[in-house]
Structure formats: structure tokens, C-alpha cells
Write a protein that holds these residues in place. Sequence first.
Motif, PDB file in Angstrom:
ATOM      1  N   VAL A   1       0.869  -1.181   0.000  1.00  0.00           N
ATOM      2  CA  VAL A   1       0.000   0.000   0.000  1.00  0.00           C
ATOM      3  C   VAL A   1       0.904   1.229   0.000  1.00  0.00           C
ATOM      4  CG1 VAL A   1      -1.807   1.276   1.210  1.00  0.00           C
ATOM      5  CG2 VAL A   1      -1.776  -1.242   1.283  1.00  0.00           C
ATOM      6  N   PRO A   2       0.884   2.024  -1.064  1.00  0.00           N
ATOM      7  CA  PRO A   2       1.822   3.148  -1.173  1.00  0.00           C
ATOM      8  C   PRO A   2       1.334   4.402  -0.472  1.00  0.00           C
ATOM      9  CG  PRO A   2       0.535   2.981  -3.171  1.00  0.00           C
ATOM     10  CD  PRO A   2       0.081   1.851  -2.290  1.00  0.00           C
TER      11      PRO A   2
ATOM     12  N   THR B   1       8.024   0.881   5.759  1.00  0.00           N
ATOM     13  CA  THR B   1       6.977   0.116   6.445  1.00  0.00           C
ATOM     14  C   THR B   1       7.509  -0.772   7.559  1.00  0.00           C
ATOM     15  OG1 THR B   1       7.148  -1.644   4.785  1.00  0.00           O
ATOM     16  CG2 THR B   1       5.465   0.072   4.427  1.00  0.00           C
ATOM     17  N   GLY B   2       8.826  -0.874   7.692  1.00  0.00           N
ATOM     18  CA  GLY B   2       9.391  -1.756   8.705  1.00  0.00           C
ATOM     19  C   GLY B   2       9.296  -3.224   8.348  1.00  0.00           C
TER      20      GLY B   2
ATOM     21  N   ARG C   1      -1.732  -6.582   8.784  1.00  0.00           N
ATOM     22  CA  ARG C   1      -2.792  -5.951   9.575  1.00  0.00           C
ATOM     23  C   ARG C   1      -2.401  -4.531   9.971  1.00  0.00           C
ATOM     24  NH1 ARG C   1      -2.389 -11.185  12.384  1.00  0.00           N
ATOM     25  NH2 ARG C   1      -3.930 -12.573  11.451  1.00  0.00           N
ATOM     26  N   GLN C   2      -1.150  -4.359  10.372  1.00  0.00           N
ATOM     27  CA  GLN C   2      -0.679  -3.032  10.754  1.00  0.00           C
ATOM     28  C   GLN C   2      -0.659  -2.095   9.555  1.00  0.00           C
ATOM     29  OE1 GLN C   2       0.099  -2.437  14.131  1.00  0.00           O
ATOM     30  NE2 GLN C   2      -0.105  -0.312  13.443  1.00  0.00           N
TER      31      GLN C   2
ATOM     32  N   HIS D   1      -4.138  -0.931   8.789  1.00  0.00           N
ATOM     33  CA  HIS D   1      -4.560   0.038   9.797  1.00  0.00           C
ATOM     34  C   HIS D   1      -3.892   1.392   9.594  1.00  0.00           C
ATOM     35  CE1 HIS D   1      -4.180   2.140  13.694  1.00  0.00           C
ATOM     36  NE2 HIS D   1      -5.417   1.696  13.899  1.00  0.00           N
ATOM     37  N   ASP D   2      -2.570   1.364   9.414  1.00  0.00           N
ATOM     38  CA  ASP D   2      -1.819   2.610   9.361  1.00  0.00           C
ATOM     39  C   ASP D   2      -2.045   3.383   8.068  1.00  0.00           C
ATOM     40  OD1 ASP D   2      -0.804   1.889  11.809  1.00  0.00           O
ATOM     41  OD2 ASP D   2       1.200   1.377  11.066  1.00  0.00           O
ATOM     42  N   ARG D   3      -2.132   2.685   6.957  1.00  0.00           N
ATOM     43  CA  ARG D   3      -2.164   3.378   5.666  1.00  0.00           C
ATOM     44  C   ARG D   3      -3.558   3.504   5.063  1.00  0.00           C
ATOM     45  NH1 ARG D   3       3.427   2.994   2.354  1.00  0.00           N
ATOM     46  NH2 ARG D   3       4.742   3.650   4.107  1.00  0.00           N
TER      47      ARG D   3
END
Length: 227
Positions: A94-95, A108-109, A190-191, A194-196
Amino acid sequence: MSTFALIHGAGVGGGWYWHLVEAELRSLGHTTVAPTLWTGDDMDTLSDYADAVVDTVDTVEELFVVAHSFGGFTAPLVAERLPTAGLIYVTAMVPQSGESPADWWDNTGWSEAVRIQATKDGGLTGNSDPYVGYFHDVPKHLADQVSSNEPSPPSDTAYYEPWPLDAHPTTPTRYIVCTEDRLFPAAFQRQLAHDRLGITPDEITSGHAPALSRPTELAAMLHSFTS
């Protein structure tokens, strides 16, 4: 019924990757397109890849744009150009505005998420053997066909250019987590969703290539989004 524009990722056989899902969706009355995007021209941009998808869509039916893996950098560009009922990421990148695919991994880690999961599963996650890291749950006769269907790699231009949109499209968006993915660990997905995207994702029991390992289940989930 609906049209599904199916956008492939890297290392899964180009548009061929979707052939089983296409058959399932068509049996349910939908129309599908699944072009192979990469031409071997190293000047191709992400916008060129979006153009290639747009050029295959010839319908007045409601459109769903579906992205797998690296296809996540192309799918929103398509949704920005065509009236789109839904944008669906399937274990996909997801950019963010101005971010290149090359930078996405660090931003993104991803490497730390892989390291953490690999300590739990004995090194299966992040394994460089595609039959372990990508295709561990894909029938071998299908996994064996990937290399013969794989197009040229995505261009360096597309890989290193900043993503061109100022923001994510306002299109209704879903994310499908593949819970047994050894490239993008489930917790990482999942993160990311949520974040993007600000959403709670749907989930399917699959590795990184659900269109080959769980085509019936994936098609049923995509079909359910049209209701």
C-alpha cells in the motif's frame, strides 16, 4: 454483475497468476481482465502500467480493481482514472504519496517484521527459496508453471519513481490479509492496513499466492464484496 480488473505482483507469473480466480469469477457471472503489465521496457512508469490496465477495461458494469503484492502501486492509479466501486488489496503493498516501491520496504518496517516472524517459525518466513517463501501451499504443478509464465521484471523506472498521487483514492477500499504469508507476515499486513488505509482487513488462510493456492475461496470473497 461486476468487472474485476486483476493486477499481478512480481514473481507469480504475470497475468497468468489470476487464471483460476478468473474462471471462478466468470462462473459467477462476472467479467474479468488480468493483463500482464511488464514489457521489458525499462522506461515504463507506474502510470504506464495503470494505462495498460485501463486499456483492457471496456464495460459499463461496476468495476472492482484488485491488486496483489507489487500491484498495489498500480491499482490506486487505475481507481483514480476509472469509476470504481471497490479497490481491493490482496496481501499487497500500500503506497503513500511520493514513496517509491524501492523505499516502501524500509518505510513500512518490513525487514523487522520478517525477522520477528522468522524467529517464531524457524526461518520459514523470509526464506529465499520460492517453494518455501512464496509457494509453500500452492500445488506443485502450478508452482512449477510460474517461471515459464513470468514476464520481464518491473522496470527500474517504475521501481524507483515516487508514487504520483497526492493521496489514496476515496474509492471504498478493502485489504485481504493472507494469514500464512511468509513474505508479508500477517501481523505486518494488519498493521499496514490500519496505518495506511485506516481499515480492519478481511482474512484468508493462505500463503503469499492465494490466487494459486486458494482460488475458489479468494473468488468467493471477491464476489461477496459486490453484494
